[in-house]
Design a protein around this motif. Structure first.
Motif, PDB file in Angstrom:
ATOM      1  N   HIS A 183     -23.760 -25.112  -4.832  1.00  5.16           N
ATOM      2  CA  HIS A 183     -25.193 -24.939  -4.525  1.00  5.16           C
ATOM      3  C   HIS A 183     -26.004 -26.219  -4.713  1.00  5.16           C
ATOM      4  CE1 HIS A 183     -24.707 -24.005  -8.808  1.00  5.16           C
ATOM      5  NE2 HIS A 183     -25.952 -24.417  -8.997  1.00  5.16           N
ATOM      6  N   HIS A 234     -30.918 -21.448  -2.323  1.00  4.84           N
ATOM      7  CA  HIS A 234     -30.777 -20.922  -3.692  1.00  4.84           C
ATOM      8  C   HIS A 234     -32.015 -21.140  -4.561  1.00  4.84           C
ATOM      9  CE1 HIS A 234     -29.530 -25.115  -4.405  1.00  4.84           C
ATOM     10  NE2 HIS A 234     -29.803 -24.928  -5.679  1.00  4.84           N
ATOM     11  N   HIS A 235     -33.056 -21.807  -4.022  1.00  8.40           N
ATOM     12  CA  HIS A 235     -34.307 -21.933  -4.787  1.00  8.40           C
ATOM     13  C   HIS A 235     -35.450 -21.158  -4.140  1.00  8.40           C
ATOM     14  CE1 HIS A 235     -33.152 -24.680  -7.978  1.00  8.40           C
ATOM     15  NE2 HIS A 235     -32.422 -25.351  -7.088  1.00  8.40           N
TER      16      HIS A 235
HETATM   17 FE   LIG Z   1     -30.417 -26.305  -7.195  1.00  8.81          FE
END
Ligand SMILES: [Fe+2]
Length: 360
Positions: free
Chosen positions: A215, A270-271
């Motif tokens: 990630h 993923h954020h």
């Molecule tokens: Fe990250």
């Protein structure tokens, strides 16, 4: 090479079905004279299927006109129990057959016909022909099985090589922060457990496990002064830090490999936050499920593990944090599942991944 001579007649099993005992005896005599020795006979057609099961013959010779059950019906029942890939020839031994009956017999699975009264030479040659065809079928089948096994083996090697390289990339991407890659592997495992709990098929959960560790691969393109900074970011620094998602996506782009496609999706998203206030302002299910899963797994791991500037939260503190941010930062349904995961086996979520991650 005379292929006929390759047949070892002493090992070949024949099943003869004819209601007339003198016919089976005559056939047996012809066949024994030719070198066949494993011959099973019955004069009751109703026993044919049972004898097939017991003997597993290489060829069946079958009379057509019989009391109780005619040859057509016996053949129909035999074809139901003989696996098609075994290719057991059925030879119809009968008097003159009209064309429609012949056609029907062929459609039901007859391989050849022998006219009564049988001729010794013809019986043996026709049976040998059918056995030879059977052997060719078996050879082709074995060859195909061998090829399939080879393909499976080569595919496994290719998959392992892919995964091996992917995991080296994880190590490279994490090396400046954590040379062991422990955080990355833990995120992979937690993400997989959450994916399983969500009900994803095993292959999808496995794909998430393998790709979630990548990630943060984009951090490799963020200056050390920013990516390794301890404490609060200045606005410009935060913008530079946010770029790691797009950099990661760029590094992993333009591949048709399911592994890299999933890794790219996770690196980019993923954020994101459920309320749309994340890096790229994707809201709720606009963020792919993989990204929502890894957002939780990543945050949980960061919360519960120490780094130089913060002490870790306890499991129950982390549980509270997730519950508090369900529906704002995190997908509410996944948050609920994650709380279950913590309650079920929280300590496992905290532990390092043991064993080599390189072959999944
Ligand atoms: Fe990250």
């Amino acid at each position: 090479m005379n292929v006929m001579q390759d047949l070892d007649l002493s090992t070949i099993k024949l099943l003869l079905v004819d209601d007339e005992a003198h016919c089976t005896k005559l056939m047996e005599a012809f066949l024994k004279q030719a070198g066949f020795s494993r011959i099973t006979m019955t004069n009751d057609p109703r026993q044919a299927v049972q004898l097939y099961r017991e003997v597993k013959p290489d060829l069946i010779a079958l009379d057509m006109r019989m009391p109780h059950m005619d040859g057509m019906e016996v053949m129909r029942q035999l074809r139901q129990v003989i696996p098609a890939e075994d290719y057991v020839p059925i030879l119809i031994v009968t008097g003159e057959l009209d064309a429609p009956t012949k056609h029907k017999a062929l459609a039901e699975g007859a391989n050849d016909f022998l006219n009564k009264p049988v001729d010794a030479t013809e019986v043996v040659l026709r049976i040998k022909n059918q056995l030879q065809t059977r052997r060719l079928h078996q050879q082709v089948r074995m060859h195909n099985e061998h090829l399939e096994a080879q393909v499976r083996l080569r595919t496994k090697v290719v998959e392992q090589t892919q995964l091996d390289l992917l995991n080296r990339l994880v190590l490279v991407s994490e090396y400046r922060h954590d040379a062991t890659g422990a955080h990355a592997w833990r995120v992979g495992r937690v993400a997989m457990l959450l994916a399983e709990l969500k009900g994803l098929p095993p292959d999808q959960a496995d794909l998430i496990k393998k790709t979630a560790p990548l990630h943060d691969v984009g951090k490799i393109g963020v200056r050390d002064a920013i990516s390794m900074k301890e404490g609060v970011y200045e606005p410009a620094e935060f913008e530079a830090m946010k770029a790691h998602t797009k950099l990661g996506s760029k590094i992993l782009a333009d591949s048709r490999s399911p592994l890299l496609m999933m890794a790219r999706e996770i690196a980019l998203t993923h954020h994101e936050r459920w309320d749309g206030k994340g890096y790229h302002k994707l809201k709720d299910v606009q963020t792919p499920l993989s990204g929502r899963i890894v957002a939780l797994a990543d945050s949980f791991d960061v919360m519960t593990h120490a780094c130089s500037y913060k002490t870790p939260l306890t499991l129950s503190q982390a549980r509270e944090e997730i519950a508090r941010h369900a529906g704002t930062q995190f997908d509410p349904e996944l948050s609920g599942l994650f709380l279950k995961l913590i309650d079920r086996d929280g300590e496992t979520l905290l532990a390092d991944v043991t064993g080599t991650p390189f072959f999944g």
